[in-house]
Motif scaffolding. Sequence first.
Motif, PDB file in Angstrom:
ATOM      1  N   GLY A  64       0.833  -1.195   0.000  1.00 10.67           N
ATOM      2  CA  GLY A  64       0.000   0.000   0.000  1.00 10.67           C
ATOM      3  C   GLY A  64       0.868   1.245   0.000  1.00 10.67           C
ATOM      4  N   TYR A  65       0.434   2.223   0.742  1.00  5.13           N
ATOM      5  CA  TYR A  65       1.125   3.509   0.804  1.00  5.13           C
ATOM      6  C   TYR A  65       1.416   3.854   2.267  1.00  5.13           C
ATOM      7  CZ  TYR A  65      -0.576   3.761  -3.951  1.00  5.13           C
ATOM      8  OH  TYR A  65      -0.832   3.479  -5.265  1.00  5.13           O
ATOM      9  N   PRO A  66       2.536   3.389   2.807  1.00  7.60           N
ATOM     10  CA  PRO A  66       2.835   3.727   4.205  1.00  7.60           C
ATOM     11  C   PRO A  66       2.990   5.235   4.352  1.00  7.60           C
ATOM     12  CG  PRO A  66       4.747   2.738   3.173  1.00  7.60           C
ATOM     13  CD  PRO A  66       3.624   2.669   2.175  1.00  7.60           C
ATOM     14  N   MET A  67       2.590   5.726   5.489  1.00 10.09           N
ATOM     15  CA  MET A  67       2.621   7.158   5.752  1.00 10.09           C
ATOM     16  C   MET A  67       4.057   7.669   5.813  1.00 10.09           C
ATOM     17  SD  MET A  67       0.781   9.174   8.917  1.00 10.09           S
ATOM     18  CE  MET A  67      -0.579   8.026   8.857  1.00 10.09           C
ATOM     19  N   LYS A  68       4.370   8.577   4.927  1.00  7.46           N
ATOM     20  CA  LYS A  68       5.680   9.217   4.891  1.00  7.46           C
ATOM     21  C   LYS A  68       5.625  10.407   5.851  1.00  7.46           C
ATOM     22  CE  LYS A  68       8.794  11.123   1.393  1.00  7.46           C
ATOM     23  NZ  LYS A  68       8.891  11.456  -0.033  1.00  7.46           N
ATOM     24  N   LEU A  69       6.554  10.449   6.788  1.00  9.99           N
ATOM     25  CA  LEU A  69       6.589  11.525   7.779  1.00  9.99           C
ATOM     26  C   LEU A  69       7.915  12.268   7.685  1.00  9.99           C
ATOM     27  CD1 LEU A  69       5.130   9.652  10.879  1.00  9.99           C
ATOM     28  CD2 LEU A  69       3.915  11.184   9.317  1.00  9.99           C
ATOM     29  N   ASN A  70       7.845  13.553   7.492  1.00 15.92           N
ATOM     30  CA  ASN A  70       9.045  14.393   7.399  1.00 15.92           C
ATOM     31  C   ASN A  70      10.052  13.776   6.420  1.00 15.92           C
ATOM     32  OD1 ASN A  70      10.622  16.640   7.964  1.00 15.92           O
ATOM     33  ND2 ASN A  70      11.458  15.776   9.850  1.00 15.92           N
ATOM     34  N   ASP A  71       9.546  13.344   5.282  1.00 17.61           N
ATOM     35  CA  ASP A  71      10.336  12.752   4.199  1.00 17.61           C
ATOM     36  C   ASP A  71      10.974  11.409   4.543  1.00 17.61           C
ATOM     37  OD1 ASP A  71       9.766  14.761   2.333  1.00 17.61           O
ATOM     38  OD2 ASP A  71      11.377  16.027   3.109  1.00 17.61           O
ATOM     39  N   VAL A  72      10.461  10.712   5.556  1.00 16.29           N
ATOM     40  CA  VAL A  72      10.978   9.397   5.923  1.00 16.29           C
ATOM     41  C   VAL A  72       9.888   8.353   5.707  1.00 16.29           C
ATOM     42  CG1 VAL A  72      11.836   7.959   7.822  1.00 16.29           C
ATOM     43  CG2 VAL A  72      12.626  10.315   7.598  1.00 16.29           C
ATOM     44  N   ILE A  73      10.222   7.295   4.976  1.00 17.97           N
ATOM     45  CA  ILE A  73       9.323   6.160   4.776  1.00 17.97           C
ATOM     46  C   ILE A  73       9.683   5.120   5.835  1.00 17.97           C
ATOM     47  CG2 ILE A  73       8.660   4.305   3.200  1.00 17.97           C
ATOM     48  CD1 ILE A  73       9.342   6.243   0.894  1.00 17.97           C
ATOM     49  N   GLY A 106       8.330  14.838  12.630  1.00 15.59           N
ATOM     50  CA  GLY A 106       7.598  13.688  12.103  1.00 15.59           C
ATOM     51  C   GLY A 106       6.418  13.306  12.989  1.00 15.59           C
ATOM     52  N   ALA A 107       6.615  13.308  14.303  1.00 11.04           N
ATOM     53  CA  ALA A 107       5.531  12.977  15.235  1.00 11.04           C
ATOM     54  C   ALA A 107       4.421  14.021  15.151  1.00 11.04           C
ATOM     55  CB  ALA A 107       6.070  12.874  16.655  1.00 11.04           C
ATOM     56  N   LYS A 108       4.811  15.276  15.036  1.00  3.50           N
ATOM     57  CA  LYS A 108       3.817  16.354  14.913  1.00  3.50           C
ATOM     58  C   LYS A 108       3.009  16.171  13.631  1.00  3.50           C
ATOM     59  CE  LYS A 108       3.282  21.342  14.700  1.00  3.50           C
ATOM     60  NZ  LYS A 108       3.933  22.633  14.552  1.00  3.50           N
ATOM     61  N   GLU A 109       3.700  15.850  12.547  1.00  6.91           N
ATOM     62  CA  GLU A 109       3.035  15.625  11.270  1.00  6.91           C
ATOM     63  C   GLU A 109       2.057  14.450  11.370  1.00  6.91           C
ATOM     64  OE1 GLU A 109       4.291  14.652   6.644  1.00  6.91           O
ATOM     65  OE2 GLU A 109       5.843  15.282   8.066  1.00  6.91           O
ATOM     66  N   PHE A 110       2.473  13.369  12.034  1.00  4.34           N
ATOM     67  CA  PHE A 110       1.593  12.204  12.219  1.00  4.34           C
ATOM     68  C   PHE A 110       0.328  12.616  12.962  1.00  4.34           C
ATOM     69  CE2 PHE A 110      -0.045   8.716  14.755  1.00  4.34           C
ATOM     70  CZ  PHE A 110      -0.230   7.742  13.791  1.00  4.34           C
ATOM     71  N   ASN A 111       0.492  13.354  14.049  1.00  6.61           N
ATOM     72  CA  ASN A 111      -0.668  13.775  14.847  1.00  6.61           C
ATOM     73  C   ASN A 111      -1.609  14.671  14.047  1.00  6.61           C
ATOM     74  OD1 ASN A 111      -0.017  12.332  17.206  1.00  6.61           O
ATOM     75  ND2 ASN A 111       1.423  13.906  17.819  1.00  6.61           N
ATOM     76  N   GLU A 112      -1.052  15.540  13.224  1.00  8.81           N
ATOM     77  CA  GLU A 112      -1.891  16.408  12.391  1.00  8.81           C
ATOM     78  C   GLU A 112      -2.654  15.602  11.350  1.00  8.81           C
ATOM     79  OE1 GLU A 112       0.941  19.226  10.855  1.00  8.81           O
ATOM     80  OE2 GLU A 112       0.984  20.387  12.725  1.00  8.81           O
ATOM     81  N   ILE A 113      -2.006  14.625  10.744  1.00  8.35           N
ATOM     82  CA  ILE A 113      -2.640  13.811   9.708  1.00  8.35           C
ATOM     83  C   ILE A 113      -3.755  12.951  10.290  1.00  8.35           C
ATOM     84  CG2 ILE A 113      -2.261  11.861   8.115  1.00  8.35           C
ATOM     85  CD1 ILE A 113       0.565  13.048   7.635  1.00  8.35           C
ATOM     86  N   THR A 114      -3.537  12.401  11.468  1.00  8.00           N
ATOM     87  CA  THR A 114      -4.473  11.419  12.026  1.00  8.00           C
ATOM     88  C   THR A 114      -5.482  11.979  13.017  1.00  8.00           C
ATOM     89  OG1 THR A 114      -2.901  10.811  13.778  1.00  8.00           O
ATOM     90  CG2 THR A 114      -2.833   9.528  11.718  1.00  8.00           C
ATOM     91  N   GLU A 115      -5.435  13.261  13.326  1.00  9.10           N
ATOM     92  CA  GLU A 115      -6.297  13.780  14.380  1.00  9.10           C
ATOM     93  C   GLU A 115      -7.790  13.635  14.082  1.00  9.10           C
ATOM     94  OE1 GLU A 115      -5.786  17.921  15.330  1.00  9.10           O
ATOM     95  OE2 GLU A 115      -5.666  18.479  13.225  1.00  9.10           O
ATOM     96  N   ASN A 116      -8.196  13.628  12.838  1.00 10.41           N
ATOM     97  CA  ASN A 116      -9.619  13.518  12.503  1.00 10.41           C
ATOM     98  C   ASN A 116      -9.951  12.217  11.778  1.00 10.41           C
ATOM     99  OD1 ASN A 116     -10.355  16.064  13.588  1.00 10.41           O
ATOM    100  ND2 ASN A 116      -9.502  17.052  11.778  1.00 10.41           N
ATOM    101  N   THR A 117      -9.200  11.170  12.057  1.00  9.22           N
ATOM    102  CA  THR A 117      -9.445   9.881  11.415  1.00  9.22           C
ATOM    103  C   THR A 117      -9.897   8.867  12.451  1.00  9.22           C
ATOM    104  OG1 THR A 117      -7.170   9.129  11.690  1.00  9.22           O
ATOM    105  CG2 THR A 117      -7.700  10.296   9.637  1.00  9.22           C
ATOM    106  N   ASN A 118     -10.526   7.816  11.986  1.00  9.46           N
ATOM    107  CA  ASN A 118     -10.940   6.700  12.844  1.00  9.46           C
ATOM    108  C   ASN A 118     -10.338   5.417  12.271  1.00  9.46           C
ATOM    109  OD1 ASN A 118     -12.557   8.190  14.660  1.00  9.46           O
ATOM    110  ND2 ASN A 118     -14.189   8.257  13.136  1.00  9.46           N
TER     111      ASN A 118
END
Length: 150
Positions: free
Chosen positions: A54-63, A98-110
């Motif tokens: 699939g498409y793993p979440m890239k965070l701060n340009d890191v796969i 990267g952690a901040k980016e993850f939290n922003e991406i996932t804050e409104n997901t289930n």
Amino acid sequence: MNITKTKLLLIMIIMCFVALVGCSRENENKLNLDDVLNALKSQNLELEPYGITGYPMKLNDVIPEVYSVKLPGSEENNNTEEFIHFYIFNSEKDRLKGAKEFNEITENTNPTTLPFLYEKENILLIYWSNSKDHPLMKEAIETASEQLNS
């Protein structure tokens, strides 16, 4: 006049030495994937490279490096298989971004699996558990993370 040039040269050499020592200390605190895998394996976790599907979440340009994980003796079916994504950043500062980016991406997901984040120096580990209330690997991951302090 010659003494002043000598003093200036000496100060520049000392400053370069201090800068080099500072850079080498930064690298000493850098963890790599093997450090974390060994700490987790010491907690009797079975880790298998899962590859990228699939498409793993890239965070701060890191796969991430993706591993499936299960406790020894757990039945081999897809319901007990859980995953860990290992993000290896160049620095602690990059990991924080990267952690901040993850939290922003996932804050409104289930999500169907629940993320538990563990941060250590330059490593961000995201454990995707099938259960919010009883994550199977939580204690083992926390113990392994403490071992990395040594």
